[in-house]
Design an enzyme around this catalytic site. Structure first.
Site, PDB file in Angstrom:
ATOM      1  N   MET A  35      27.954  18.348  34.041  1.00 32.84           N
ATOM      2  CA  MET A  35      27.782  19.116  33.371  1.00 32.84           C
ATOM      3  C   MET A  35      26.830  19.814  34.409  1.00 32.84           C
ATOM      4  O   MET A  35      26.326  20.503  33.779  1.00 32.84           O
ATOM      5  CB  MET A  35      26.746  18.417  32.612  1.00 32.84           C
ATOM      6  CG  MET A  35      26.659  17.896  31.486  1.00 32.84           C
ATOM      7  SD  MET A  35      26.295  17.509  29.932  1.00 32.84           S
ATOM      8  CE  MET A  35      24.515  16.665  30.617  1.00 32.84           C
ATOM      9  N   GLY A  37      26.766  12.376  44.024  1.00 34.30           N
ATOM     10  CA  GLY A  37      27.610  11.747  42.766  1.00 34.30           C
ATOM     11  C   GLY A  37      28.532  11.836  42.638  1.00 34.30           C
ATOM     12  O   GLY A  37      29.907  10.990  42.421  1.00 34.30           O
ATOM     13  N   HIS A  38      28.508  12.937  42.327  1.00 32.45           N
ATOM     14  CA  HIS A  38      29.490  13.951  41.522  1.00 32.45           C
ATOM     15  C   HIS A  38      30.685  13.966  42.396  1.00 32.45           C
ATOM     16  O   HIS A  38      31.751  14.165  41.892  1.00 32.45           O
ATOM     17  CB  HIS A  38      29.129  15.194  41.098  1.00 32.45           C
ATOM     18  CG  HIS A  38      27.820  15.693  39.668  1.00 32.45           C
ATOM     19  ND1 HIS A  38      27.045  15.560  39.681  1.00 32.45           N
ATOM     20  CD2 HIS A  38      28.362  15.228  38.296  1.00 32.45           C
ATOM     21  CE1 HIS A  38      26.158  15.759  39.151  1.00 32.45           C
ATOM     22  NE2 HIS A  38      27.517  15.138  37.781  1.00 32.45           N
ATOM     23  N   GLU A  46      29.307   5.292  37.694  1.00 36.67           N
ATOM     24  CA  GLU A  46      28.938   3.435  36.560  1.00 36.67           C
ATOM     25  C   GLU A  46      27.489   4.271  36.266  1.00 36.67           C
ATOM     26  O   GLU A  46      26.907   3.867  35.594  1.00 36.67           O
ATOM     27  CB  GLU A  46      29.617   3.121  38.056  1.00 36.67           C
ATOM     28  CG  GLU A  46      31.162   2.273  37.571  1.00 36.67           C
ATOM     29  CD  GLU A  46      30.730   1.108  38.064  1.00 36.67           C
ATOM     30  OE1 GLU A  46      29.745   0.569  39.216  1.00 36.67           O
ATOM     31  OE2 GLU A  46      32.094   0.463  37.790  1.00 36.67           O
ATOM     32  N   SER A  72      21.006  14.262  38.405  1.00 32.29           N
ATOM     33  CA  SER A  72      20.506  15.687  38.557  1.00 32.29           C
ATOM     34  C   SER A  72      18.412  15.756  37.808  1.00 32.29           C
ATOM     35  O   SER A  72      18.161  16.844  37.853  1.00 32.29           O
ATOM     36  CB  SER A  72      21.842  16.418  37.413  1.00 32.29           C
ATOM     37  OG  SER A  72      23.017  16.485  37.063  1.00 32.29           O
ATOM     38  N   ARG A  73      18.611  15.093  37.234  1.00 34.12           N
ATOM     39  CA  ARG A  73      17.192  14.491  36.262  1.00 34.12           C
ATOM     40  C   ARG A  73      16.346  13.712  37.289  1.00 34.12           C
ATOM     41  O   ARG A  73      15.107  14.398  37.118  1.00 34.12           O
ATOM     42  CB  ARG A  73      16.931  14.525  34.962  1.00 34.12           C
ATOM     43  CG  ARG A  73      18.071  15.222  33.885  1.00 34.12           C
ATOM     44  CD  ARG A  73      18.235  13.626  32.280  1.00 34.12           C
ATOM     45  NE  ARG A  73      18.136  15.136  31.956  1.00 34.12           N
ATOM     46  CZ  ARG A  73      19.616  15.056  30.270  1.00 34.12           C
ATOM     47  NH1 ARG A  73      20.719  13.857  31.063  1.00 34.12           N
ATOM     48  NH2 ARG A  73      20.224  14.962  29.855  1.00 34.12           N
TER      49      ARG A  73
HETATM   50  O1  PAF Z   1      27.843  12.892  32.453  1.00 34.81           O
HETATM   51  C1  PAF Z   1      27.773  14.115  31.897  1.00 34.81           C
HETATM   52  O2  PAF Z   1      27.754  14.178  32.513  1.00 34.81           O
HETATM   53  C2  PAF Z   1      28.348  13.769  30.359  1.00 34.81           C
HETATM   54  O3  PAF Z   1      28.336  13.151  29.753  1.00 34.81           O
HETATM   55  C3  PAF Z   1      29.521  14.508  30.701  1.00 34.81           C
HETATM   56  C4  PAF Z   1      30.742  13.198  30.606  1.00 34.81           C
HETATM   57  C5  PAF Z   1      30.191  15.238  31.519  1.00 34.81           C
HETATM   58  C6  PAF Z   1      29.604  15.199  28.762  1.00 34.81           C
HETATM   59  O4  PAF Z   1      29.107  16.100  28.835  1.00 34.81           O
END
Ligand code: PAF
Length: 301
Positions: free
Chosen positions: A37, A43-44, A160, A198-199
């Protein structure tokens, strides 16, 4: 796997996305997808690196999915910065960014009173986070099913950190025969143990110091549970962990609980043969933090 430098392509429509993936398939290349999102953090980026290590071509999706936010939640305020995210994704060497609009993902309603098709994962989607955020996992499972159908990837990568989400998605893909292998990637933490999220931007600096107690409390609970062996009493230890969080300064604790690692059913007594996980959700000022660790003796958290 290609190490040749390349530009990041961007698609905003399902049609363009499919055309690119179709060409890759014709060349016999394997495809990975990292759904996000946005508001990307380390992490991403770790998910993208895992995908690049496994697949020839990697699609990163960026879509703040409205259907997984409840009324009064932070859909409008959710951090968005597509320019920064795009630069990070390009730097990692992913091949395609899919950034659709809400209308592209969900289309126009056929009639105002006709409900969208939704994906439910009964049992897994209504406990823990599902109990505190009713409908959240229906939104997650639905959008992920759509994204997996759109990309038709061989592999998909999820953190995870959102452990219940990972279980919901794994079960959903299995039940719906979606031919994409779901991979869970270990949580990335700050130096003091706080899971990257992100939060975390919602934390004030005074709260940021307290936030690290979440991971410390998970570790203590897991250690105490293991140490108690067959005589361990999960209920008593969970209560002690709640008290520790309250004393540290958390505003409230939604849950801190030991569950079976796959079914998420409560686990009362330590069994080294049965994979278990301890999951927590707690509020600290404006932020609601979630985290989890493995309880197995040999597993890393
Ligand atoms: O983990 C997230 O960022 C969201 O829940 C996802 C898996 C992209 C679904 O919108």
């Amino acid at each position: 796997m290609s190490n040749t430098p390349h530009d990041l392509a961007t698609a905003t429509t399902a049609r363009d996305l499919r055309a690119v993936v179709r060409d890759w398939r014709m060349e016999g290349l394997s495809v990975g997808v990292v759904p996000t999102m946005g508001a990307l953090h380390e992490g991403h980026l770790t998910l993208i690196r895992s995908a690049l290590a496994t697949c020839d071509r990697v699609v990163v999706t960026l879509f703040v999915n409205p259907t997984q936010f409840g009324p009064g939640e932070d859909y409008a305020a959710y951090p968005r910065d597509q320019e920064r995210d795009t630069a990070l994704i390009a730097d990692e060497g992913a091949h395609l960014l899919f950034a659709p609009s809400v209308a592209e993902m969900y289309g126009e309603p056929v009639e105002s009173d006709v409900a969208l098709t939704e994906v439910h994962v009964p049992g897994l989607d209504s406990v823990l986070e599902g109990a505190f955020r009713p409908g959240h996992f229906i939104g997650v499972a639905t959008v992920v099913a759509k994204l997996l159908n759109l990309v038709q990837a061989d592999h998909a990568f999820f953190g995870e950190k959102d452990y219940q989400q990972l279980q919901v998605i794994t079960r959903m893909a299995y039940d719906l025969n979606i031919p994409t292998e779901i991979h869970g990637v270990e949580t990335v933490r700050e130096a003091d143990g706080l899971a990257m999220s992100s939060r975390n931007v919602y934390l004030k600096s005074s709260e940021r110091a307290v936030a690290s107690q979440l991971y410390a409390t998970l570790q203590q609970l897991a250690d105490d549970f293991r140490a108690g062996g067959q005589g361990s009493d999960a209920g008593r230890l969970e209560l002690k962990a709640r008290e520790r969080l309250a004393q540290a300064g958390f505003t409230s604790v939604d849950y801190i609980t030991i569950v079976d690692a796959t079914t998420l059913a409560p686990v009362n007594v330590y069994d080294p043969q049965r994979p278990a996980r301890v999951l927590v959700a707690a509020k600290l000022g404006r932020a609601r933090l979630i985290d989890n660790i493995s309880i197995q003796p040999t597993d890393p958290a």
